[in-house]
Design an enzyme around this catalytic site. Structure first.
Site, PDB file in Angstrom:
ATOM      1  N   GLU A 172      19.422  63.075  33.304  1.00  0.00           N
ATOM      2  CA  GLU A 172      19.402  64.223  34.205  1.00  0.00           C
ATOM      3  C   GLU A 172      20.651  64.259  35.087  1.00  0.00           C
ATOM      4  O   GLU A 172      21.226  65.314  35.294  1.00  0.00           O
ATOM      5  CB  GLU A 172      18.134  64.134  35.078  1.00  0.00           C
ATOM      6  CG  GLU A 172      17.960  65.264  36.066  1.00  0.00           C
ATOM      7  CD  GLU A 172      17.497  66.551  35.405  1.00  0.00           C
ATOM      8  OE1 GLU A 172      17.150  66.505  34.210  1.00  0.00           O
ATOM      9  OE2 GLU A 172      17.504  67.590  36.081  1.00  0.00           O
ATOM     10  N   ASP A 173      21.052  63.122  35.581  1.00  0.00           N
ATOM     11  CA  ASP A 173      22.040  63.103  36.660  1.00  0.00           C
ATOM     12  C   ASP A 173      23.412  62.544  36.292  1.00  0.00           C
ATOM     13  O   ASP A 173      24.285  62.475  37.147  1.00  0.00           O
ATOM     14  CB  ASP A 173      21.506  62.277  37.849  1.00  0.00           C
ATOM     15  CG  ASP A 173      20.232  62.874  38.418  1.00  0.00           C
ATOM     16  OD1 ASP A 173      20.042  64.091  38.252  1.00  0.00           O
ATOM     17  OD2 ASP A 173      19.447  62.132  39.019  1.00  0.00           O
TER      18      ASP A 173
END
Ligand code: MN
Length: 485
Positions: free
Chosen positions: A80-81
């Protein structure tokens, strides 16, 4: 292998397991990969983001998770990051770890947005859980660390996260028998979620706990003496109720604090089941029990697996609740499904699909047995778990539906376009009628027909509000042309 204050050993030390060399290597590799991926990222409190990954891995380790789960925890935010890709995770850590990381990533997109959405999230959680309970364990461990560091979050976000923790995450931990985690989540979230109620309850605790503690302590020595004279090995301790669970109990008793007798209880941990019953007898010989307050949750465990003997006795200083159980039962009550499933079911690393399906069906079975008797648990918010069935698409995806649902509900749950064009239905690979009542575990297959359309008969056989709404909408917008079809 040092990163500001936290290192790999912290993770190993959080676990009570002995990892093999290859397991250690896997965790170490995940550690290094995550550290590199999160390099230069900071959390709200200014700490390196990577510390969060390590804390989540530590939480998982202390919940008894296996090496695959711990590796997944270290990597849980990388998709996600960071720049990390699914291909890289697959290549470096294999299918299982990738499966867990993508599962957590998917769950991360769900946010609490009021009651309707809350139910929806819970449902999705449940499905994710049915796929692999380890996804949920990482997500719970992630939430624990987020709530531990909630003070650094913007105040408008604090409330949402805290309420979501109490309404969604903590009950799930409870449902999985993870009592310790549930307590931690609730207590940490309570002041942020409901500040006034928290202050009130805290005030009451400050008022009542010291007195209650004194009472329990006054019989503790006596209990220890008794156990010693019968040569029963035991540890005896006073346990203070969590603030949030006191609040829940107060609500149940219309805030009448006089009715609460277990703010402080005496907990006796022994070696064997036979010891439990002997100790119960000894306690009743020493003090008279309050009728109706003797609970044998060893013979008949609670729906979430909780086992213990509870009794309330009348001592000269007042009534005291006594809880008696074995060390093993205690550990189970604290760790729940994490100790059962993570340990026993899914520790080998052969190829997933078949094996995963087996583990997943076992989990689903265990969970549906939990789900059946939720009435006892006084958790109204979870009622929707009751009266639901779980059926499968031919590919093995789980679809959860209200009890007594028909293939019509199933089709709409998959997609409205399929719902509107139901041609024929197969249940467990056999042709079936559109109004068949589905059962848990049925495999349902819908063949669409472009000439088919919703009818009043469909409306009669639809159970879910979603399908009904869609059918009604269709019928209304197509006026009466379909009546009688
Ligand atoms: Mn996270």
């Amino acid at each position: 292998m040092k990163s500001k204050g936290l290192d790999l050993n912290d993770i190993f030390e959080s676990s009570s397991k002995d990892f093999s060399d290859s397991e250690k290597t896997l965790i170490e590799k995940a550690y290094t990969f995550s550290q590199k991926a999160h390099e230069n990222q900071k959390r709200n409190n200014g700490e390196p983001y990577f510390n969060h990954a390590v804390e989540v891995a530590k939480n998982c380790a202390s919940l008894g998770a296996d090496a695959i789960t711990i590796s997944g925890a270290l990597l849980h935010d990388t998709l996600e990051d960071t720049e990390a890709t699914e291909e890289q995770i697959l290549e470096n850590f294999g299918e299982e770890v990738l499966f867990l990381v993508s599962g957590v990533t998917k769950l991360g997109k769900l946010k609490y947005q009021g009651v309707e959405r809350h139910v929806e999230s819970m449902r999705k959680f449940f499905i994710a859980l049915a796929e692999d309970v380890r996804v949920l364990i990482i997500k719970l461990a992630d939430r624990l660390h987020n709530i531990e560091t909630l003070e650094h979050v913007r105040s408008d976000k604090q409330k949402r996260i805290a309420v979501e923790t109490i309404e969604v995450y903590a009950p799930l931990a409870g449902r999985l028998g993870m009592g310790k985690l549930k307590g931690l989540l609730e207590n940490l979230a309570f002041p942020f979620a409901y500040p006034n109620e928290y202050k009130e309850t805290k005030g009451l605790m400050d008022e009542l706990v010291p007195e209650s503690l004194k009472l329990v302590d006054s019989i503790k020595n006596e209990v220890e003496e008794i156990l010693k004279s019968f040569s029963i090995e035991a540890s005896v301790e006073a346990r203070v109720k969590h603030t949030y669970s006191l609040y829940r109990k107060l609500l149940k008793y219309n805030m009448e604090k006089e009715k609460i007798h277990d703010i402080v209880a005496l907990r006796i941990l022994v070696k064997t089941v036979a010891d439990c019953y002997q100790v119960l007898g000894l306690m009743h010989m020493a003090w008279k029990p309050v009728p109706g307050r003797i609970k044998d949750w060893i013979a008949v465990p609670k729906p979430n697996g909780y086992k213990s003997l509870h009794t309330t006795v009348i001592t000269p200083g007042g009534v005291v609740e006594i809880q008696i159980r074995t060390q093993e039962m205690h550990l189970d009550a604290e760790l729940g499904i994490a100790s059962h499933l993570v340990y026993k079911e899914v520790t080998t690393t052969d190829k997933i699909p078949q094996k995963q399906q087996r583990a997943w069906l076992t989990q689903l079975k265990e969970l549906s047995s939990l789900v059946e008797s939720i009435d006892d648990m006084n958790e109204l918010k979870l009622d929707f778990f009751n009266h639901r069935i779980f059926v499968f698409t031919p590919k093995g995806d789980v679809v959860d539906l209200p009890e007594d649902s028909s293939p019509i509900d199933f089709a709409y749950a998959i997609h409205s376009d399929i719902g509107e064009k139901i041609g024929s239905v197969k249940i467990n690979r056999k042709m079936a009628s559109i109004d068949t009542i589905l059962k848990n575990g049925d495999i349902v297959e819908i063949a669409t027909n472009k000439n088919a359309h919703p009818t009043h008969k469909w409306l009669e056989h639809a159970k879910s509000s979603f399908a009904k709404r869609k059918i009604r909408h269709y019928l209304e917008s197509n006026n009466d042309t379909n009546i009688g079809a």
